[in-house]
Motif scaffolding. Structure first.
Motif, PDB file in Angstrom:
ATOM      1  N   GLN A 148      11.606 -30.130 -19.989  1.00  0.00           N
ATOM      2  CA  GLN A 148      11.119 -30.623 -21.286  1.00  0.00           C
ATOM      3  C   GLN A 148      12.206 -30.584 -22.360  1.00  0.00           C
ATOM      4  O   GLN A 148      12.055 -31.197 -23.425  1.00  0.00           O
ATOM      5  CB  GLN A 148       9.885 -29.836 -21.739  1.00  0.00           C
ATOM      6  N   LYS A 149      13.311 -29.890 -22.074  1.00  0.00           N
ATOM      7  CA  LYS A 149      14.417 -29.819 -23.039  1.00  0.00           C
ATOM      8  C   LYS A 149      15.474 -30.904 -22.806  1.00  0.00           C
ATOM      9  O   LYS A 149      16.439 -30.997 -23.562  1.00  0.00           O
ATOM     10  CB  LYS A 149      15.077 -28.443 -22.975  1.00  0.00           C
ATOM     11  N   ARG A 191       2.830 -33.008 -21.467  1.00  0.00           N
ATOM     12  CA  ARG A 191       2.234 -31.922 -22.251  1.00  0.00           C
ATOM     13  C   ARG A 191       3.074 -31.610 -23.490  1.00  0.00           C
ATOM     14  O   ARG A 191       2.549 -31.220 -24.532  1.00  0.00           O
ATOM     15  CB  ARG A 191       2.075 -30.686 -21.366  1.00  0.00           C
ATOM     16  N   TYR A 192       4.389 -31.800 -23.357  1.00  0.00           N
ATOM     17  CA  TYR A 192       5.293 -31.571 -24.488  1.00  0.00           C
ATOM     18  C   TYR A 192       5.514 -32.828 -25.326  1.00  0.00           C
ATOM     19  O   TYR A 192       6.364 -32.847 -26.208  1.00  0.00           O
ATOM     20  CB  TYR A 192       6.639 -31.039 -23.981  1.00  0.00           C
ATOM     21  N   HIS A 229      13.864 -26.036 -17.412  1.00  0.00           N
ATOM     22  CA  HIS A 229      13.081 -26.469 -18.564  1.00  0.00           C
ATOM     23  C   HIS A 229      13.324 -27.947 -18.831  1.00  0.00           C
ATOM     24  O   HIS A 229      14.000 -28.326 -19.791  1.00  0.00           O
ATOM     25  CB  HIS A 229      13.426 -25.618 -19.780  1.00  0.00           C
ATOM     26  N   LYS A 281       6.659 -35.729 -24.383  1.00  0.00           N
ATOM     27  CA  LYS A 281       7.881 -36.452 -24.029  1.00  0.00           C
ATOM     28  C   LYS A 281       7.541 -37.770 -23.317  1.00  0.00           C
ATOM     29  O   LYS A 281       6.603 -37.828 -22.518  1.00  0.00           O
ATOM     30  CB  LYS A 281       8.756 -35.600 -23.107  1.00  0.00           C
ATOM     31  N   ARG A 334       4.297 -31.780 -17.164  1.00  0.00           N
ATOM     32  CA  ARG A 334       4.866 -30.892 -18.179  1.00  0.00           C
ATOM     33  C   ARG A 334       5.492 -31.697 -19.321  1.00  0.00           C
ATOM     34  O   ARG A 334       5.329 -31.370 -20.493  1.00  0.00           O
ATOM     35  CB  ARG A 334       5.892 -29.961 -17.525  1.00  0.00           C
TER      36      ARG A 334
END
Length: 422
Positions: free
Chosen positions: A313-314, A345-346, A311, A348, A342
């Motif tokens: 994005q974390k 999309r988040y 993940h 970031k 990704r």
């Protein structure tokens, strides 16, 4: 001592500025005292740490004054063609197929014999010099570390404070860590695989978390967090480290995967990532005897494989993604693009990416002998790594600068923090 014919009594073969240098420093190879427009063969040879012999050769024509300068003059034929000042070094090739140049020990210099010969494969040697290429700079200390679950080597430059970097090698090597320490970083190098990969059933994040904590306790560390340098299998482990372990501030991901490739990953006795399966039957054999395994890993985005996906994005730290377009080991460009998409999309923006279209998988320190194929730790046959040689070498030179700039920017040192540890 090499015999020099009478007409070459004043022949000089020079390595400038000196014959002893650091591993990643360029040298200028010059020949003087030849006949006008004389054609000669330049050769290099070296033995790696496994006693495998590597050779290269290139044909050059002297100018009117009887001089050759590899910074100026093109190779007419041989291991490479065109103007390649460091071509004799990076084109060193093994006498037997599918061997990777082994340079893992920082205290042993890379010794290369460079010679000039009369024209032809069996041409008589006219002169020879020795180039000693040292990994460790003056004042840099090397200390083996065996503490808790950590099994590595710590490199520390003189004085300080320094940014802290964990070099997460796929298999143990001191080369990259030592060269980075020469540039002003404290670097601890550890391996993802301490045993043969084919004997390993699962991987654990805990030793790497201990390594991060160990670095942050060092008195000469001035950065508030640790940078992680990774390539290949180390890439997905580095990303997981950034997701699950506090203190990771910057991650360099080079030609890695976006999922836990091949092995389940555990942390604190819990499985945090499922293994992304691979199918060896999808390997593509080639006439060279080596296979292309780029597509043996399954799709990490498939529903049944999403438990293996890191993940990303974390990740709270900064990310530098580096991908090669001719990586034949796996689809590193595809993994990078998916992670970038990704992250966007988040919402970031804590990342940057570098793409080398013609480079292969094994991005090494500059002037490391280019390796087209070798044995692989996980699959039981030799594989192709990819890369157009001259573009690959240029990418390695460029990447070294980018890594240093990225880590220095995002691991800025706090003098007060370092002083408080003393």
């Amino acid at each position: 001592q090499s015999f020099i014919p009478l007409y070459c009594a004043f022949l000089r073969l020079q390595l400038l500025p000196r014959a002893r240098c650091l591993f990643d420093e360029p040298i200028q190879v010059k020949v003087a005292g030849l006949k006008s427009y004389q054609v000669v063969t330049m050769k290099a040879r070296s033995t790696d740490e496994r006693w495998v012999l590597f050779n290269s050769s290139a044909v050059y024509r002297a100018d009117e004054s009887g001089e050759i300068d590899l910074n100026r003059d093109p190779s007419l034929s041989g291991s490479y063609v065109g103007v390649e000042p460091m071509g004799l070094l990076w084109s060193l090739s093994p006498e037997t197929l599918h061997k990777h140049f082994t340079k893992t020990k920082a205290l042993i210099p890379h010794v290369v014999k460079i010679s000039v010969h009369e024209e032809g494969e069996e041409g008589q040697m006219l002169a020879e010099v020795t180039n000693e290429r040292f990994l460790i700079a003056d004042g840099v200390s090397r200390v083996p570390v065996s503490e808790g679950n950590i099994n590595g080597v710590l490199f520390t430059p003189p004085e300080g404070p320094f940014p802290a970097v964990l070099d997460l090698c796929t298999v143990m090597s001191e080369t990259r860590a030592c060269l980075l320490a020469n540039k002003g970083f404290m670097v601890l190098t550890v391996a993802v695989f301490n045993d043969k990969p084919r004997d390993i059933k699962e991987l654990h994040l805990d030793p790497h978390q201990e390594a991060v904590d160990y670095l942050l306790k060092q008195p000469k560390v001035g950065s508030k967090g640790v940078g992680v340098l990774s390539r290949s299998k180390g890439g997905d482990v580095a990303l997981a480290l950034a997701v699950f372990v506090p203190g990771v501030e910057a991650i360099v991901w080079i030609n890695g995967c976006s999922a836990s490739s091949g092995f389940p990953l555990f942390y604190r006795k819990c499985r945090i990532l499922s293994p992304l399966p691979f199918d060896i039957s999808k390997a593509i054999p080639t006439e060279s005897g080596a296979s292309i395994i780029k597509h043996i890993l399954e799709n990490p985005l498939a529903e049944e494989n999403k438990g293996s996906l890191v993940h990303v994005q974390k990740v709270k730290g900064r990310l530098l993604f580096v991908a090669s377009g001719d990586d034949l080991n796996w689809d590193s460009k595809g993994y990078m693009d998916e992670m970038v998409e990704r992250l966007k999309r988040y919402g970031k923006n804590n990342f940057e990416s570098v793409y080398y279209p013609l480079a292969g998988h094994l991005l090494e320190p500059p002037y490391y002998p280019f390796c087209p194929s070798s044995l692989h730790g996980v699959v039981p046959f030799p594989i192709l790594w990819g890369g157009e040689p001259t573009a690959h070498i240029a990418a390695e030179e460029d990447l070294l600068e980018k890594i240093q700039e990225f880590l220095k920017t995002h691991l800025s040192c706090d003098l007060a923090k370092s002083t408080s540890k003393l």
